[in-house]
Design a protein around this motif. Sequence first.
Motif: not given
Length: 217
Positions: A10, A12-15, A31, A36, A57, A59, A85, A88, A92, A127, A137, A171, A199
């Motif tokens: 959350g 904002g990495k994907g955003t 990842t 997904r 958890d 993978v 992602g 992690r 890795q 989200r 969004w 998480r 922000g």
Amino acid sequence: MRLVLVGPPGAGKGTQAEFIAEHFAIPKISTGDIFRSNVSGGTELGRLAKKYMDAGDLVPDEVTNAMVRDRLAQDDAVEGFLLDGFPRNVLQARELDGIMASLDRSLSVVLDLEVDHDEVVRRLSGRRTCKQCGHVWHVEYDPTTRPDVCDKCGGALYHRDDDYPDTVRHRLEVYSAQTSPLVQFYDGRGQLVSIDALGTVEDVTERAIAALAPFAG
Ligand code: AP5
């Protein structure tokens, strides 16, 4: 640029990944998104990953590492990439070192998005993700014009199964125990740049691009 994004769920990495990847013209490799799309496609990988993802958890490393190794060997990632992602955990990260060495490449920089846990809970509970185009969004911070319909493509929005409060809490524990040590790991190597991820989305994008500009080749 060969860039890794780290930060709690959350943050904002994907955003930010969408804007940063577009700005620097590099492919975004997430990842979580790959898992997904395998879950929704009903593949063997998706079936395996789903039970870990639903529980919040990680993978298992051997599954994730093989998937990333294959993806980074594809042509579009040769000149640069943004990894969202992965890694992690420190194992890795060592795997990524090995992948880079085998491709005769090295990481440019690791960008850490700093955000507190209360804000994470606010962001994840609101989200909504588009089933069709994957755009993310937020019901309050970045709402669509019509409820549950994507403004970009008209697709239906969904609430991720791992975004319900108990799983979010778990998480965050997994992040603190397994992923946050990466911040010290990359900082110790002089590869870490941290920015304040509080922000507006636009403010954070501006900070991210300014922080990354010196690493653009
Ligand atoms: P993954 O999909 O990577 O989830 P995550 O790291 O937990 O991150 P999120 O996608 O939840 O958050 P984000 O930081 O991308 O935030 P977003 O931009 O959406 O992983 C999911 C699962 O897959 C894992 O739990 C694990 O099981 C598995 N997995 C993945 N990678 C793995 C690996 N390497 N090894 C093992 N397992 C792995 O933003 C959140 C919300 O906030 C959105 O609604 C957004 O609109 C809003 N928002 C964003 N920025 C702002 C802002 N500045 N102000 C206000 N709202 C904002």
